[in-house]
Design a protein around this motif. Structure first.
Motif, short mmCIF file in Angstrom:
data_model
loop_
_atom_site.label_atom_id
_atom_site.label_comp_id
_atom_site.label_asym_id
_atom_site.label_seq_id
_atom_site.Cartn_x
_atom_site.Cartn_y
_atom_site.Cartn_z
N CYS A 53 0.76 -1.49 0.79
CA CYS A 53 -0.27 -0.30 -0.07
C CYS A 53 0.76 1.08 -0.08
O CYS A 53 1.97 1.17 0.64
CB CYS A 53 -0.84 0.13 1.30
N ALA A 55 1.77 4.92 1.24
CA ALA A 55 2.08 5.28 2.76
C ALA A 55 3.17 7.01 2.41
O ALA A 55 3.37 7.03 1.73
CB ALA A 55 2.33 4.86 3.79
N GLN A 60 6.21 4.14 6.61
CA GLN A 60 6.66 3.41 6.80
C GLN A 60 7.64 2.77 7.86
O GLN A 60 7.65 1.29 8.41
CB GLN A 60 7.81 3.03 5.56
N LEU A 63 5.82 2.32 11.02
CA LEU A 63 5.39 0.65 10.99
C LEU A 63 5.98 -0.65 10.85
O LEU A 63 6.01 -1.32 11.91
CB LEU A 63 4.53 0.11 10.21
N TYR A 71 4.35 -6.02 9.38
CA TYR A 71 4.48 -5.10 7.88
C TYR A 71 5.99 -4.97 7.57
O TYR A 71 6.83 -5.70 8.63
CB TYR A 71 4.54 -3.28 9.07
N ILE A 83 4.16 0.45 2.47
CA ILE A 83 4.45 -0.02 3.35
C ILE A 83 3.20 -1.65 2.85
O ILE A 83 2.23 -1.89 1.59
CB ILE A 83 3.42 -0.03 4.71
N LEU A 85 1.71 -4.67 4.21
CA LEU A 85 1.43 -5.83 5.43
C LEU A 85 1.42 -7.43 4.84
O LEU A 85 1.02 -7.65 3.86
CB LEU A 85 -0.35 -5.63 5.57
N GLU A 95 -6.34 -2.95 10.82
CA GLU A 95 -5.54 -2.65 10.08
C GLU A 95 -5.64 -2.03 8.91
O GLU A 95 -4.64 -1.54 8.28
CB GLU A 95 -4.27 -3.21 11.12
N ALA A 99 -4.73 0.95 6.14
CA ALA A 99 -3.60 0.93 5.09
C ALA A 99 -4.43 1.54 3.90
O ALA A 99 -3.53 1.89 3.28
CB ALA A 99 -3.00 -0.19 5.61
N ASP A 102 -5.89 4.97 4.29
CA ASP A 102 -5.02 5.93 4.32
C ASP A 102 -3.63 5.80 2.54
O ASP A 102 -3.11 6.39 2.43
CB ASP A 102 -3.54 5.45 4.91
#
Length: 126
Positions: A53, A55, A60, A63, A71, A83, A85, A95, A99, A102
Motif C-alpha cells: 500500500c 503510505a 513505513q 510501522l 509490516y 508499506i 502488510l 488495520e 492501510a 490511508d
C-alpha cells in the motif's frame, strides 16, 4: 487472514477506484491512473500473502520498526515509502482496512479525498 475478495471489497468501495492486473497481480487504482494497493500471493516464491500500500512519508519506517511481524518494506515500491502488510499473519482486519484507506487518501485527487473525509465526518464509512 484477509482474503483477496475482502481486499477487493475494501479497495473498490472507495470512490472512483478500479482493479486491473499490474505485473500479473491484482492492483487497485484511483481513476485508472494511480495505483494505491497491490495484492501479492507467493511473490517470487516467498510463501507469503501480502498487500502493498502507498503510505505517507515516515509511516513505513514507524510501522516496520514497531510491528515487523505485520509490516515490511516491499520490493520495487518500498523506496517510495509504500508499506507491505503480511496478510497471513495475525494482523487485524481493521488495520488492513485502515492501510487501504490511508493508501487511497495518499494518491487520490483532493476532490476525492474531500468526498471520503466528508463521509467520515457524517459518520459514513468512507
Amino acid at each position: 487472514m484477509t482474503s483477496l475478495d475482502r481486499i477487493r471489497e475494501l479497495c473498490l468501495g472507495l470512490p472512483e477506484t478500479n482493479e486491473r492486473p499490474s505485473h500479473g497481480r491484482p492492483a487497485f487504482f484511483v481513476r485508472d491512473k494511480k495505483s494505491f494497493a497491490m495484492y501479492m500471493d507467493n511473490h517470487h516464491g516467498s510463501g507469503r500473502t501480502t498487500l502493498w500500500c502507498a503510505a505517507a512519508e515516515g509511516v513505513q519506517e514507524a510501522l516496520v520498526t514497531a510491528e515487523p511481524n505485520h509490516y515490511f518494506r516491499p520490493p520495487y515500491v518500498g523506496h517510495r515509502g509504500w508499506i507491505g502488510l503480511y496478510l497471513d499473519s495475525d494482523i487485524d482486519e481493521n488495520e488492513v482496512a485502515g492501510a487501504i484507506e490511508d493508501a487511497y487518501l495518499e494518491v487520490a485527487p483532493k476532490s476525492l479525498v474531500k468526498t471520503v473525509l466528508d463521509g467520515q465526518d457524517r459518520g459514513g464509512a468512507g
